[in-house]
Motif scaffolding. Sequence first.
Motif, mmCIF file in Angstrom:
data_model
loop_
_atom_site.group_PDB
_atom_site.id
_atom_site.type_symbol
_atom_site.label_atom_id
_atom_site.label_comp_id
_atom_site.label_asym_id
_atom_site.label_seq_id
_atom_site.Cartn_x
_atom_site.Cartn_y
_atom_site.Cartn_z
ATOM 1 N N ALA A 108 48.296 38.855 48.369
ATOM 2 C CA ALA A 108 47.896 40.265 48.310
ATOM 3 C C ALA A 108 47.074 40.616 49.548
ATOM 4 N N GLU A 136 42.445 40.419 35.229
ATOM 5 C CA GLU A 136 43.117 39.511 34.273
ATOM 6 C C GLU A 136 44.013 40.332 33.340
ATOM 7 N N SER A 137 45.310 40.077 33.438
ATOM 8 C CA SER A 137 46.224 40.888 32.630
ATOM 9 C C SER A 137 45.912 40.843 31.138
ATOM 10 N N SER A 183 54.766 41.600 40.791
ATOM 11 C CA SER A 183 53.655 40.801 40.271
ATOM 12 C C SER A 183 53.432 41.048 38.780
ATOM 13 N N PRO A 218 47.062 42.097 38.304
ATOM 14 C CA PRO A 218 46.586 43.470 38.168
ATOM 15 C C PRO A 218 45.069 43.601 38.095
ATOM 16 N N ARG A 255 53.488 44.222 34.082
ATOM 17 C CA ARG A 255 53.147 44.243 32.650
ATOM 18 C C ARG A 255 52.297 45.467 32.305
HETATM 19 N N1 LIG Z 1 45.710 35.186 35.465
HETATM 20 C C1 LIG Z 1 45.724 36.341 36.320
HETATM 21 C C2 LIG Z 1 46.565 36.007 37.560
HETATM 22 C C3 LIG Z 1 46.508 37.073 38.628
HETATM 23 C C4 LIG Z 1 47.399 36.699 39.793
HETATM 24 O O1 LIG Z 1 47.457 35.532 40.226
HETATM 25 N N2 LIG Z 1 48.093 37.689 40.356
HETATM 26 C C5 LIG Z 1 48.996 37.453 41.456
HETATM 27 C C6 LIG Z 1 50.205 38.356 41.323
HETATM 28 S S1 LIG Z 1 51.320 37.828 40.099
HETATM 29 C C7 LIG Z 1 48.351 37.830 42.779
HETATM 30 O O2 LIG Z 1 47.556 38.745 42.844
HETATM 31 N N3 LIG Z 1 48.776 37.142 43.847
HETATM 32 C C8 LIG Z 1 48.419 37.492 45.185
HETATM 33 C C9 LIG Z 1 47.319 36.641 45.740
HETATM 34 O O3 LIG Z 1 46.914 35.662 45.104
HETATM 35 O O4 LIG Z 1 46.879 36.944 46.855
HETATM 36 C C10 LIG Z 1 46.296 37.527 35.538
HETATM 37 O O5 LIG Z 1 47.017 37.312 34.568
HETATM 38 O O6 LIG Z 1 45.985 38.681 35.874
#
Ligand SMILES: N[C@@H](CCC(=O)N[C@@H](CS)C(=O)NCC(=O)O)C(=O)O
Length: 226
Positions: A40, A65-66, A10, A54, A14
Motif C-alpha cells: 500500500a 482490521e476487517s 484487497s 481496510p 469485504r
Molecule cells: N488482518 C488485517 C490484514 C490487513 C492487510 O494485510 N491488508 C492488506 C491488503 S489485503 C494490505 O494492506 N496490504 C498492503 C501492505 O501491507 O502494504 C485485516 O483483516 O484487516
Amino acid sequence: MITLHHLNNSRSQRILWLLEELNLEYQVKTYQRDKVTNLAPNTLTLIHPLGKSPIITDGDITIAESGAIIEYLIGTYHKENAPGQLVDPERGTEVHRQYTYWLHFAEGTLMPPLVAKLVLDKVRTNAKPFFVKIIANKIVDKLMASYYGPIIAKNMDYIESHLANNPWFAGEYLTGADIQMSFPLEAAVARGNTQNFPNITQFVEKVHARSGYQAALGKGGKYDYV
Ligand SMILES: N[C@@H](CCC(=O)N[C@@H](CS)C(=O)NCC(=O)O)C(=O)O
C-alpha cells in the motif's frame, strides 16, 4: 460520514460489500498498490500507523482490521433481521457462536498460510540468478510440501464440508462471517484452486450474485477476484 480507505484488490472489498448490505451512506477513498512491491502507499499510514487496508473512519473514530470493522459497522448500524438481508445474530445463540468463530477463523487461521504461500510463490518467481533460483525453489517446495500445503488443504476440506451442511457460514442466513470469509475464498476461486471444492465455488458464486455485492463492485473499481 463513514469513509472507507480502500486498497485495490484487497480485503477492503469485504467492507465495501458490507456497507452496501447495510445500505449505508459512505465515501470511498481509493489507494493503489505499488506495481512492483504490491504494498500500500505510505499515505495510508496517515490514517492508521500500520498503513494496511481496510480502514474506516466514522466521525472522529478510526478502525482498522476487517473483523473489527465488521463488528463495529454491524453493531452500530444494523437495523433489523429481515429475510434475505444480512442478519446480526443474537448473543448466546449457536448462530452467534458460529458467526464469531468464522469471523476469527478467516484472519486467524485461514489467511496466514495463504499469505505465506503467496510470498513463497513470489520467491519462486523472482529468485535470481539461476543457481539461487534452483536452491530457492527447493526450499519453497519443501516448505509447501511439508508445512503450508497440508495446512491449506486441511482448511479447504474443512470449509468445504461445513458448506455442505450450511448455506451460509453461521447457518441459514447471511452474516458478517460470510463477509469476512468471502475474500480468501474468492481469491482461491479466481486462482483456480477450487476445482475439487464445489461448495466453496457455489458459495462464491452466490456472494457475487447478490445485488449488494454488485453495487460494491461498482463503487470500488476493478477487482481481480471476480
Ligand atoms: N488482518 C488485517 C490484514 C490487513 C492487510 O494485510 N491488508 C492488506 C491488503 S489485503 C494490505 O494492506 N496490504 C498492503 C501492505 O501491507 O502494504 C485485516 O483483516 O484487516
